[in-house]
Design a protein around this motif. Structure first.
Motif, PDB file in Angstrom:
ATOM      1  N   LEU A  29       5.335 -11.142  -6.894  1.00 61.62           N
ATOM      2  CA  LEU A  29       6.690 -11.575  -6.560  1.00 61.62           C
ATOM      3  C   LEU A  29       6.928 -13.032  -6.953  1.00 61.62           C
ATOM      4  CD1 LEU A  29       7.222  -9.907  -3.062  1.00 61.62           C
ATOM      5  CD2 LEU A  29       8.108  -9.166  -5.282  1.00 61.62           C
ATOM      6  N   LEU A  30       5.952 -13.886  -6.718  1.00 61.98           N
ATOM      7  CA  LEU A  30       6.103 -15.295  -7.096  1.00 61.98           C
ATOM      8  C   LEU A  30       6.169 -15.452  -8.611  1.00 61.98           C
ATOM      9  CD1 LEU A  30       3.663 -16.925  -4.529  1.00 61.98           C
ATOM     10  CD2 LEU A  30       6.155 -17.130  -4.570  1.00 61.98           C
ATOM     11  N   ALA A  31       5.348 -14.669  -9.326  1.00 61.82           N
ATOM     12  CA  ALA A  31       5.382 -14.722 -10.787  1.00 61.82           C
ATOM     13  C   ALA A  31       6.731 -14.237 -11.305  1.00 61.82           C
ATOM     14  CB  ALA A  31       4.258 -13.872 -11.365  1.00 61.82           C
ATOM     15  N   PHE A  32       7.236 -13.147 -10.728  1.00 69.32           N
ATOM     16  CA  PHE A  32       8.536 -12.612 -11.149  1.00 69.32           C
ATOM     17  C   PHE A  32       9.653 -13.604 -10.843  1.00 69.32           C
ATOM     18  CE2 PHE A  32      12.351 -10.182  -9.735  1.00 69.32           C
ATOM     19  CZ  PHE A  32      12.797  -9.813 -11.002  1.00 69.32           C
ATOM     20  N   ASP A  33       9.633 -14.197  -9.655  1.00 67.12           N
ATOM     21  CA  ASP A  33      10.675 -15.151  -9.274  1.00 67.12           C
ATOM     22  C   ASP A  33      10.693 -16.346 -10.229  1.00 67.12           C
ATOM     23  OD1 ASP A  33      12.674 -16.296  -7.383  1.00 67.12           O
ATOM     24  OD2 ASP A  33      11.091 -17.753  -7.021  1.00 67.12           O
TER      25      ASP A  33
ATOM     26  N   ALA B  39       3.774  -7.094 -15.333  1.00 65.78           N
ATOM     27  CA  ALA B  39       3.473  -5.708 -15.709  1.00 65.78           C
ATOM     28  C   ALA B  39       3.069  -4.889 -14.491  1.00 65.78           C
ATOM     29  CB  ALA B  39       2.359  -5.683 -16.759  1.00 65.78           C
ATOM     30  N   ARG B  40       2.287  -5.493 -13.582  1.00 64.21           N
ATOM     31  CA  ARG B  40       1.883  -4.808 -12.358  1.00 64.21           C
ATOM     32  C   ARG B  40       3.097  -4.475 -11.498  1.00 64.21           C
ATOM     33  NH1 ARG B  40      -2.762  -8.000  -9.757  1.00 64.21           N
ATOM     34  NH2 ARG B  40      -3.686  -7.290 -11.730  1.00 64.21           N
ATOM     35  N   LEU B  41       4.019  -5.425 -11.399  1.00 66.81           N
ATOM     36  CA  LEU B  41       5.234  -5.208 -10.604  1.00 66.81           C
ATOM     37  C   LEU B  41       6.093  -4.109 -11.227  1.00 66.81           C
ATOM     38  CD1 LEU B  41       7.046  -6.079  -8.241  1.00 66.81           C
ATOM     39  CD2 LEU B  41       8.001  -7.855  -9.719  1.00 66.81           C
ATOM     40  N   GLU B  42       6.274  -4.156 -12.547  1.00 65.94           N
ATOM     41  CA  GLU B  42       7.079  -3.134 -13.228  1.00 65.94           C
ATOM     42  C   GLU B  42       6.442  -1.764 -13.093  1.00 65.94           C
ATOM     43  OE1 GLU B  42       9.331  -5.626 -16.775  1.00 65.94           O
ATOM     44  OE2 GLU B  42       7.266  -4.931 -17.136  1.00 65.94           O
ATOM     45  N   SER B  43       5.115  -1.706 -13.118  1.00 67.64           N
ATOM     46  CA  SER B  43       4.426  -0.424 -12.953  1.00 67.64           C
ATOM     47  C   SER B  43       4.671   0.144 -11.561  1.00 67.64           C
ATOM     48  CB  SER B  43       2.929  -0.609 -13.190  1.00 67.64           C
ATOM     49  OG  SER B  43       2.226   0.590 -12.946  1.00 67.64           O
ATOM     50  N   MET B  44       4.630  -0.714 -10.548  1.00 66.42           N
ATOM     51  CA  MET B  44       4.880  -0.259  -9.180  1.00 66.42           C
ATOM     52  C   MET B  44       6.314   0.233  -9.013  1.00 66.42           C
ATOM     53  SD  MET B  44       4.672  -2.415  -5.632  1.00 66.42           S
ATOM     54  CE  MET B  44       5.230  -1.658  -4.096  1.00 66.42           C
ATOM     55  N   LEU B  45       7.258  -0.497  -9.614  1.00 67.57           N
ATOM     56  CA  LEU B  45       8.680  -0.133  -9.502  1.00 67.57           C
ATOM     57  C   LEU B  45       9.060   1.019 -10.426  1.00 67.57           C
ATOM     58  CD1 LEU B  45      10.194  -3.736  -9.441  1.00 67.57           C
ATOM     59  CD2 LEU B  45       9.891  -2.212  -7.490  1.00 67.57           C
TER      60      LEU B  45
ATOM     61  N   CYS C 146       9.927   0.782 -13.512  1.00 69.00           N
ATOM     62  CA  CYS C 146      11.066   0.405 -14.346  1.00 69.00           C
ATOM     63  C   CYS C 146      10.805  -0.979 -14.940  1.00 69.00           C
ATOM     64  CB  CYS C 146      12.379   0.405 -13.563  1.00 69.00           C
ATOM     65  SG  CYS C 146      12.484  -0.876 -12.304  1.00 69.00           S
ATOM     66  N   LYS C 147      11.467  -1.274 -16.051  1.00 69.51           N
ATOM     67  CA  LYS C 147      11.359  -2.578 -16.691  1.00 69.51           C
ATOM     68  C   LYS C 147      12.320  -3.560 -16.029  1.00 69.51           C
ATOM     69  CE  LYS C 147       8.279  -1.530 -19.808  1.00 69.51           C
ATOM     70  NZ  LYS C 147       6.928  -2.157 -19.753  1.00 69.51           N
ATOM     71  N   LEU C 148      11.893  -4.811 -15.918  1.00 73.69           N
ATOM     72  CA  LEU C 148      12.718  -5.866 -15.330  1.00 73.69           C
ATOM     73  C   LEU C 148      13.201  -6.866 -16.370  1.00 73.69           C
ATOM     74  CD1 LEU C 148      10.487  -6.532 -12.187  1.00 73.69           C
ATOM     75  CD2 LEU C 148      12.622  -5.227 -12.266  1.00 73.69           C
ATOM     76  N   PHE C 149      12.500  -6.943 -17.501  1.00 73.18           N
ATOM     77  CA  PHE C 149      12.844  -7.876 -18.571  1.00 73.18           C
ATOM     78  C   PHE C 149      13.025  -7.111 -19.882  1.00 73.18           C
ATOM     79  CE2 PHE C 149      10.554 -10.524 -15.571  1.00 73.18           C
ATOM     80  CZ  PHE C 149      11.268 -11.718 -15.569  1.00 73.18           C
ATOM     81  N   ASP C 150      13.937  -7.604 -20.702  1.00 72.82           N
ATOM     82  CA  ASP C 150      14.016  -7.172 -22.103  1.00 72.82           C
ATOM     83  C   ASP C 150      13.194  -8.162 -22.911  1.00 72.82           C
ATOM     84  OD1 ASP C 150      15.720  -5.030 -21.578  1.00 72.82           O
ATOM     85  OD2 ASP C 150      17.518  -6.282 -21.751  1.00 72.82           O
ATOM     86  N   ARG C 151      12.308  -7.656 -23.739  1.00 67.98           N
ATOM     87  CA  ARG C 151      11.412  -8.509 -24.505  1.00 67.98           C
ATOM     88  C   ARG C 151      11.766  -8.451 -25.984  1.00 67.98           C
ATOM     89  NH1 ARG C 151       9.009  -6.404 -20.116  1.00 67.98           N
ATOM     90  NH2 ARG C 151       7.361  -7.572 -19.005  1.00 67.98           N
ATOM     91  N   THR C 152      11.946  -9.605 -26.580  1.00 67.65           N
ATOM     92  CA  THR C 152      12.175  -9.724 -28.013  1.00 67.65           C
ATOM     93  C   THR C 152      11.181 -10.727 -28.562  1.00 67.65           C
ATOM     94  OG1 THR C 152      14.541  -9.305 -27.683  1.00 67.65           O
ATOM     95  CG2 THR C 152      13.865 -10.192 -29.818  1.00 67.65           C
ATOM     96  N   GLY C 153      10.118 -10.220 -29.147  1.00 71.52           N
ATOM     97  CA  GLY C 153       9.047 -11.108 -29.601  1.00 71.52           C
ATOM     98  C   GLY C 153       8.421 -11.801 -28.416  1.00 71.52           C
TER      99      GLY C 153
ATOM    100  N   PRO D 168      19.748  -5.855 -16.478  1.00 71.79           N
ATOM    101  CA  PRO D 168      20.589  -5.744 -15.266  1.00 71.79           C
ATOM    102  C   PRO D 168      19.817  -5.391 -14.001  1.00 71.79           C
ATOM    103  CG  PRO D 168      21.710  -4.762 -17.134  1.00 71.79           C
ATOM    104  CD  PRO D 168      20.338  -5.104 -17.611  1.00 71.79           C
ATOM    105  N   VAL D 169      18.861  -4.479 -14.112  1.00 74.75           N
ATOM    106  CA  VAL D 169      18.055  -4.121 -12.943  1.00 74.75           C
ATOM    107  C   VAL D 169      17.242  -5.332 -12.482  1.00 74.75           C
ATOM    108  CG1 VAL D 169      16.158  -2.679 -12.102  1.00 74.75           C
ATOM    109  CG2 VAL D 169      17.935  -1.687 -13.553  1.00 74.75           C
ATOM    110  N   GLY D 170      16.634  -6.039 -13.433  1.00 72.98           N
ATOM    111  CA  GLY D 170      15.849  -7.217 -13.101  1.00 72.98           C
ATOM    112  C   GLY D 170      16.680  -8.311 -12.469  1.00 72.98           C
TER     113      GLY D 170
END
Length: 295
Positions: free
Chosen positions: A11-15, A42-48, A50-57, A64-66
């Motif tokens: 949670l702290l890493a995501f915040d 990645a651990r947080l997204e796996s638990m949820l 769903c993806k929280l970030f769009d990654r481009t390179g 929106p979900v993130g």
């Protein structure tokens, strides 16, 4: 059933990553490697699931979900930090209350009188937060709120405290003759943004004509309007209880009638279940009723 609560590291890493829009800057803030941040996300997204970030390179951006989740997590983390700091600062055996209240009421009336409450109840700490708009009290983290009566409090316990009444006030240097009604029309008017029609309603109530009653500067808080009146910017329509000291000293004057219609009922609003703070809240309510009885 085991609760689905992510680990604090994730949670702290995501915040941090959500705040900075960058895993690298999040790593700097938390004194971790960028790879460690990536693994926690990645651990947080796996638990949820769903993806929280769009990654481009190497760039990341909240989807929106993130974005929705980030707002909720930030509020939760901030509240957890406040609660932790509050507990750390409490002497052993003491109690604390978290009260929400209108800003000007808090600064001009409530806080100056709290010394009397602490003299009676030295074991109770009252923490106060400013809230201008009604909100859902249940699960807000507040034990009660001092606010005006409002449909938002449906289902809550409300205790009437006092009736707020308004009157026009200004700096004495602005008054130049005895025709105060005529001057009221000529002087600049100061408005509170949340009450845009208050001067129109006041003029109608006391039976006078005001040229363009909506004209004038606008401020969010009564405290701001009072400061504007004190600095000679014009006439402000404010609650009498907030300016009693200035009226007694002559720093502000109110030669115009007090409104009998422009008023609001103030209440102490409590949730249906007060929980472990019931005794402390009851003590605060008794003290508040005794103090407001003098208004």
């Amino acid at each position: 059933m085991r609760k689905k609560i992510p680990g604090s590291r994730s949670l702290l890493a995501f915040d941090a990553a959500a705040k900075h829009g960058s895993f690298a800057r999040a790593a700097q803030e938390l004194s971790l490697t960028e790879g460690a941040i990536s693994r926690q996300i990645a651990r947080l997204e796996s638990m949820l699931n769903c993806k929280l970030f769009d990654r481009t390179g190497s760039r990341v951006k909240l989807n929106p979900v993130g974005a929705r989740y980030a707002q909720k997590i930030r509020e939760t983390l901030e509240r957890l930090e406040r609660d932790t700091q509050s507990i750390m600062g409490m002497p052993e055996g003491s109690k604390s209350l978290d009260i929400a209240a209108l800003p000007t009421f808090t600064s001009r009336w409530l806080i100056p009188r709290l010394r009397g409450f602490y003299a009676q109840h030295p074991d109770i700490t009252v923490n106060i937060a400013a809230r201008t708009e009604p909100f859902i009290l249940t699960d807000s983290g507040f034990d009660a709120i001092v606010h005006f009566d409002h449909p938002a409090w449906a289902g809550m316990h409300t205790q009437f405290l006092f009736q707020e009444t308004l009157l026009p006030v200004c700096h004495p240097m602005l008054l130049k003759d005895n025709d105060n009604i005529a001057q009221l029309n000529e002087l600049p008017r100061i408005h509170r943004r949340q009450n845009p029609d208050v001067w129109h309603r006041y003029a109608k109530e006391i039976g006078i004509e005001l040229d363009n009653p909506a004209h004038g500067v606008r401020y969010d808080l009564h405290e701001m309007a009072i400061a504007a009146a004190f600095s000679g910017q014009g006439v402000a329509m404010v609650p009498r209880m907030y300016v009693e000291s200035e009226l007694r000293s002559g720093e502000l004057v109110a030669p115009w009638p007090e409104s009998g219609l422009l008023s609001k009922k103030f209440c102490l609003v409590k949730p249906p279940e007060t929980g472990s703070n019931e005794a402390a809240l009851h003590a605060f309510e008794r003290w508040l009723l005794a103090e407001t009885h003098q208004i």
